[in-house]
Design an enzyme around this catalytic site. Structure first.
Site, mmCIF file in Angstrom:
data_model
loop_
_atom_site.group_PDB
_atom_site.id
_atom_site.type_symbol
_atom_site.label_atom_id
_atom_site.label_comp_id
_atom_site.label_asym_id
_atom_site.label_seq_id
_atom_site.Cartn_x
_atom_site.Cartn_y
_atom_site.Cartn_z
ATOM 1 N N TRP A 1 0.832 -1.208 0.000
ATOM 2 C CA TRP A 1 0.000 0.000 0.000
ATOM 3 C C TRP A 1 0.863 1.252 0.000
ATOM 4 O O TRP A 1 0.491 2.268 -0.601
ATOM 5 C CB TRP A 1 -0.984 -0.014 1.169
ATOM 6 C CG TRP A 1 -1.947 -1.168 1.109
ATOM 7 C CD1 TRP A 1 -2.054 -2.194 1.995
ATOM 8 C CD2 TRP A 1 -2.919 -1.437 0.084
ATOM 9 N NE1 TRP A 1 -3.037 -3.071 1.585
ATOM 10 C CE2 TRP A 1 -3.577 -2.633 0.423
ATOM 11 C CE3 TRP A 1 -3.284 -0.770 -1.107
ATOM 12 C CZ2 TRP A 1 -4.592 -3.191 -0.364
ATOM 13 C CZ3 TRP A 1 -4.290 -1.326 -1.889
ATOM 14 C CH2 TRP A 1 -4.922 -2.516 -1.516
ATOM 15 N N ASP B 1 -1.909 6.690 6.575
ATOM 16 C CA ASP B 1 -2.913 5.704 6.187
ATOM 17 C C ASP B 1 -3.057 4.726 7.361
ATOM 18 O O ASP B 1 -2.166 3.930 7.621
ATOM 19 C CB ASP B 1 -2.427 4.988 4.910
ATOM 20 C CG ASP B 1 -3.320 3.837 4.492
ATOM 21 O OD1 ASP B 1 -4.354 3.581 5.151
ATOM 22 O OD2 ASP B 1 -2.982 3.186 3.475
ATOM 23 N N LYS C 1 -11.835 -2.118 6.916
ATOM 24 C CA LYS C 1 -10.858 -2.933 7.643
ATOM 25 C C LYS C 1 -11.189 -3.022 9.138
ATOM 26 O O LYS C 1 -10.902 -4.014 9.760
ATOM 27 C CB LYS C 1 -9.439 -2.394 7.444
ATOM 28 C CG LYS C 1 -8.964 -2.377 6.003
ATOM 29 C CD LYS C 1 -8.447 -3.725 5.535
ATOM 30 C CE LYS C 1 -8.301 -3.811 4.024
ATOM 31 N NZ LYS C 1 -7.506 -2.780 3.419
#
Ligand code: PLP
Length: 353
Positions: A98, A165, A189
């Site tokens: 990511w 993030d 998530k």
């Protein structure tokens, strides 16, 4: 009976949230939540509450931050961050797939300095020896690397805006949230279903880049329109609000952090004790309390273990293809009982292998 859901995302959600969300699909103040106008008083109440709860949980109420629920996933934030904040140069920490994707998007907008990377060892540790230059527009990193199972324990000490993030560990533990200037997280998530992304942004960092920003990608526009510049993802925001209420009713992040520590101790304890298994992340300090990655020493036991896992009612334990093996994702709503079932299954393999 529902399976024990160790899936990396979309995630397990509290039963109570699923029930309330299901009820609201059938009747939410005499309409379906799927039918109501996002401009209705009822939905404005939901949005206000979802925003307020997010700030409250993180201790950021009244401290100059706005909370937004946007579409496009955390992946959209990879480019929105750079679009809104990157004038000349930004620093990025590369701790996983990511991060790599965020770096790629940012390069479209300016110079990107990767201050450190663990790519050469398939991201099985968190680099710690690096410096972030003072002349960059911001420093971007991930707190938790969902795919590899690593997690940053401490907030980096830097003199530039911190952009983070937190998709896979938001609301799971305390951090110095006030040190962050922008936090984003895909809801799916640890907070809700797929479709909404939480963005918490310190208002004072905006409006500093010289480029024109399209309205839909402009944080300022979304803040001015109270996260309703266009039709927001109504149902995912409602379900996220319910999860944040559930968290608050039970005691907030302080409460869940203790349980998350307990679950992580159980799984890593078994990985370390059981001679059949090995952890992917060697440095204990770097191990993620959300996603534990591990594998079998002897691959010939794979079929047997997979069958036992299935028989035990465990879902979503397969590792990501770039790591292999297994990944136990232990998000907030995963019960201690689920983790005990996994540990028992690992013990049972040892006993019968
Ligand atoms: C899943 C994930 C993403 C991507 O999220 P989308 O909502 O699918 O765009 C980004 N960052 C992290 C840390 C993730 O776990």
């Amino acid at each position: 009976m529902l399976k024990y859901n160790f899936s990396a995302g979309p995630c397990v959600l509290p039963q109570e949230v699923l029930k309330k969300a299901a009820d609201a699909v059938l009747n939410f103040n005499d309409l379906s939540i799927l039918e109501i106008s996002h401009r209705s008083k009822d939905f404005i109440g939901v949005m206000d509450k979802a925003q307020a709860l997010a700030l409250e949980h993180l201790g950021l109420t009244g401290k100059g931050y706005s909370a937004l629920y946007l579409g496009g996933g955390a992946s959209m934030q990879f480019l929105m961050v750079a679009y809104n904040l990157l004038e000349k140069k930004a620093a990025y920490l590369n701790t996983g797939t990511w991060s790599d994707k965020a770096i790629k998007e940012a390069r479209l907008f300016g110079e990107v300095q990767v201050v450190a990377s663990s790519k050469e060892s398939n991201y099985n540790y968190i680099p710690k020896d690096y410096t972030v230059p003072d002349d960059v527009d911001y420093f971007h990193f991930q707190t938790n690397n969902t795919i590899f199972g690593t997690q940053l324990q401490n907030t980096p000490d830097v003199n530039v805006p911190l952009i983070c993030d937190m998709s896979s560990d938001i609301m799971s533990r305390q951090r110095d949230f006030e040190k962050y200037d922008l936090i984003y997280a895909g809801a799916q998530k640890n907070m809700g279903p797929a479709g909404a992304t939480l963005v918490i942004v310190k208002d004072e960092i905006l409006g500093k880049v010289s480029r024109q920003i399209p309205s839909m990608l402009n944080y300022k526009v979304h803040i001015e329109k109270e996260s309703m510049f266009n039709t927001p993802p109504v149902f995912p925001i409602y379900a996220t609000m319910l999860t944040l209420e559930w968290l608050k009713d039970n005691g907030g992040i302080d409460w869940i952090e203790k349980i998350n520590n307990q679950k992580a101790d159980m799984v890593y304890g078994e990985i370390d004790r059981n001679p059949l298994f090995t952890g992917f992340v060697k440095d204990k300090e770097d191990r993620s309390k959300m996603n534990a990655t591990f594998s079998l020493h002897d691959e010939s036991l794979t079929e047997r273990f997979n069958a036992m896992v299935k028989e035990a009612g465990i879902n979503g334990l397969n590792g990501h293809r770039s790591v292999g093996g297994y990944r136990a994702s232990m998000y907030n709503a995963l019960s201690v009982e689920s983790v005990q079932t996994l540990v028992d299954t690992m013990k049972e393999l040892e006993r019968t292998a």
